[in-house]
Scaffold this motif. Structure first.
Motif, mmCIF file in Angstrom:
data_model
loop_
_atom_site.group_PDB
_atom_site.id
_atom_site.type_symbol
_atom_site.label_atom_id
_atom_site.label_comp_id
_atom_site.label_asym_id
_atom_site.label_seq_id
_atom_site.Cartn_x
_atom_site.Cartn_y
_atom_site.Cartn_z
ATOM 1 N N SER A 1 0.831 -1.197 0.000
ATOM 2 C CA SER A 1 0.000 0.000 0.000
ATOM 3 C C SER A 1 0.869 1.251 0.000
ATOM 4 N N ALA A 2 2.108 1.091 0.488
ATOM 5 C CA ALA A 2 3.036 2.218 0.512
ATOM 6 C C ALA A 2 3.487 2.612 -0.884
ATOM 7 N N ALA A 3 3.275 1.735 -1.832
ATOM 8 C CA ALA A 3 3.699 2.017 -3.197
ATOM 9 C C ALA A 3 2.472 2.263 -4.071
ATOM 10 N N ALA A 4 1.557 3.028 -3.579
ATOM 11 C CA ALA A 4 0.340 3.345 -4.309
ATOM 12 C C ALA A 4 0.676 4.107 -5.577
ATOM 13 N N ALA A 5 -0.303 4.201 -6.452
ATOM 14 C CA ALA A 5 -0.089 4.819 -7.758
ATOM 15 C C ALA A 5 0.499 6.224 -7.674
ATOM 16 N N ASP A 6 0.170 6.964 -6.636
ATOM 17 C CA ASP A 6 0.670 8.334 -6.520
ATOM 18 C C ASP A 6 2.015 8.430 -5.835
ATOM 19 N N GLY A 7 2.598 7.329 -5.418
ATOM 20 C CA GLY A 7 3.890 7.357 -4.752
ATOM 21 C C GLY A 7 3.737 7.312 -3.246
ATOM 22 N N PHE A 8 4.857 7.447 -2.572
ATOM 23 C CA PHE A 8 4.868 7.413 -1.115
ATOM 24 C C PHE A 8 4.288 8.719 -0.596
ATOM 25 N N SER A 9 3.346 8.614 0.321
ATOM 26 C CA SER A 9 2.734 9.836 0.848
ATOM 27 C C SER A 9 3.277 10.228 2.214
ATOM 28 N N SER A 10 4.097 9.338 2.811
ATOM 29 C CA SER A 10 4.675 9.667 4.104
ATOM 30 C C SER A 10 5.974 8.894 4.293
ATOM 31 N N GLU A 11 6.760 9.349 5.256
ATOM 32 C CA GLU A 11 7.992 8.637 5.582
ATOM 33 C C GLU A 11 7.681 7.232 6.072
ATOM 34 N N GLU A 12 6.604 7.070 6.811
ATOM 35 C CA GLU A 12 6.226 5.751 7.326
ATOM 36 C C GLU A 12 5.909 4.787 6.182
ATOM 37 N N GLU A 13 5.175 5.269 5.182
ATOM 38 C CA GLU A 13 4.867 4.421 4.026
ATOM 39 C C GLU A 13 6.125 4.070 3.249
ATOM 40 N N ALA A 14 7.018 5.023 3.091
ATOM 41 C CA ALA A 14 8.270 4.770 2.381
ATOM 42 C C ALA A 14 9.108 3.743 3.134
ATOM 43 N N LEU A 15 9.186 3.870 4.447
ATOM 44 C CA LEU A 15 9.940 2.917 5.261
ATOM 45 C C LEU A 15 9.325 1.522 5.195
ATOM 46 N N GLU A 16 8.017 1.431 5.272
ATOM 47 C CA GLU A 16 7.346 0.126 5.184
ATOM 48 C C GLU A 16 7.655 -0.561 3.854
ATOM 49 N N ALA A 17 7.584 0.193 2.772
ATOM 50 C CA ALA A 17 7.881 -0.376 1.452
ATOM 51 C C ALA A 17 9.335 -0.829 1.376
ATOM 52 N N SER B 1 20.292 -11.332 8.305
ATOM 53 C CA SER B 1 19.120 -10.570 8.723
ATOM 54 C C SER B 1 19.530 -9.101 8.772
ATOM 55 N N TYR B 2 18.567 -8.249 9.022
ATOM 56 C CA TYR B 2 18.888 -6.838 9.157
ATOM 57 C C TYR B 2 18.019 -6.233 10.243
ATOM 58 N N ASP B 3 18.477 -5.112 10.760
ATOM 59 C CA ASP B 3 17.703 -4.377 11.746
ATOM 60 C C ASP B 3 18.152 -2.924 11.722
ATOM 61 N N SER B 4 17.629 -2.168 12.628
ATOM 62 C CA SER B 4 18.007 -0.756 12.790
ATOM 63 C C SER B 4 17.892 0.035 11.491
ATOM 64 N N ILE B 5 16.863 -0.253 10.709
ATOM 65 C CA ILE B 5 16.682 0.490 9.461
ATOM 66 C C ILE B 5 16.091 1.865 9.774
ATOM 67 N N SER B 6 16.673 2.870 9.157
ATOM 68 C CA SER B 6 16.172 4.232 9.334
ATOM 69 C C SER B 6 16.217 4.963 7.995
ATOM 70 N N VAL B 7 15.307 5.874 7.840
ATOM 71 C CA VAL B 7 15.205 6.649 6.598
ATOM 72 C C VAL B 7 16.164 7.828 6.671
ATOM 73 N N LYS B 8 16.996 7.920 5.663
ATOM 74 C CA LYS B 8 17.900 9.065 5.515
ATOM 75 C C LYS B 8 17.165 10.194 4.799
ATOM 76 N N ARG B 9 16.450 9.828 3.726
ATOM 77 C CA ARG B 9 15.757 10.792 2.885
ATOM 78 C C ARG B 9 14.689 10.034 2.098
ATOM 79 N N TRP B 10 13.609 10.685 1.780
ATOM 80 C CA TRP B 10 12.562 10.061 0.967
ATOM 81 C C TRP B 10 11.821 11.117 0.174
ATOM 82 N N GLU C 1 15.952 6.540 0.712
ATOM 83 C CA GLU C 1 17.352 6.262 1.039
ATOM 84 C C GLU C 1 17.388 5.874 2.505
ATOM 85 N N THR C 2 18.012 4.723 2.803
ATOM 86 C CA THR C 2 18.016 4.215 4.176
ATOM 87 C C THR C 2 19.410 3.816 4.629
ATOM 88 N N TYR C 3 19.540 3.703 5.940
ATOM 89 C CA TYR C 3 20.685 3.076 6.579
ATOM 90 C C TYR C 3 20.129 1.855 7.306
#
Length: 180
Positions: free
Chosen positions: A35-51, A108-117, A123-125
């Motif tokens: 849902s984070a990748a809806a036709a109009d793009g990411f609408s929030s940082e949370e949606e971008a991070l989820e995707a 595995s991975y953890d500690s993912i954070s958004v640098k920019r969206w 862009e994440t770390y």
């Protein structure tokens, strides 16, 4: 220690990257959508991070399987990566195959954070955990470098295609201080 600023599979060349899961080969990967990748793009940082989280989880599952099989049939990861990223990942899988190496265990991975969206990119770390991963040769001998860093910092970028698919466009070991 050699710390390449390259994608995960190229990090395989330095014998520090992803591990695999033993078992039957999995299906060819399909790109992540949510849902984070809806036709109009990411609408929030949370949606971008989820995707980004969904796309990276899909990627490491498939990449681990390929690496566990010694780099065979790497095209299974193609649908999860941009063309450029796929070309670089392919080099690492070819290295495994040509040198009779495979990986055991699961990354595995953890500690993912958004640098920019924005609407189409994230862009994440993140911290890639290789503590359960071992590199083995044809004879099954553990050839994992003893000084390998088990938790490695990565910079991972994602792009949302017009179709809504979220692909990895960059997957590089972070060149700065280890934040993991």
């Amino acid at each position: 220690m050699f710390r390449p600023r390259v994608r995960v599979a190229a990090a395989l060349l330095a014998v520090i990257a992803l591990g695999g899961c033993a078992g039957e080969p999995g299906p060819v990967a399909s790109p992540a959508t949510s849902s984070a990748a809806a036709a109009d793009g990411f609408s929030s940082e949370e949606e971008a991070l989820e995707a980004a989280q969904h796309a990276y989880a899909d990627y490491i599952t498939v990449s681990d399987q390929i690496a566990a099989e010694g780099g065979e049939s790497p095209e299974r990861v193609r649908g999860l990566l941009s063309e450029e990223a796929y070309g670089q990942e392919l080099q690492g899988f070819e290295y495994l195959s040509s040198n009779g190496l495979r990986l055991q265990g699961a990354s595995s991975y953890d500690s993912i954070s958004v640098k920019r969206w924005d609407a189409t990119t994230v862009e994440t770390y993140l911290c890639l955990d290789l503590s359960a991963v071992r590199l083995v040769d044809r004879a099954g001998n553990d050839v994992t470098p003893p000084d390998r860093v088990d938790r490695q910092p990565f910079e991972v970028n994602f792009v949302r295609e017009p179709t809504g698919q979220v692909l990895i466009s960059r997957n590089s070991v972070w060149a700065g201080d280890n934040f993991c």
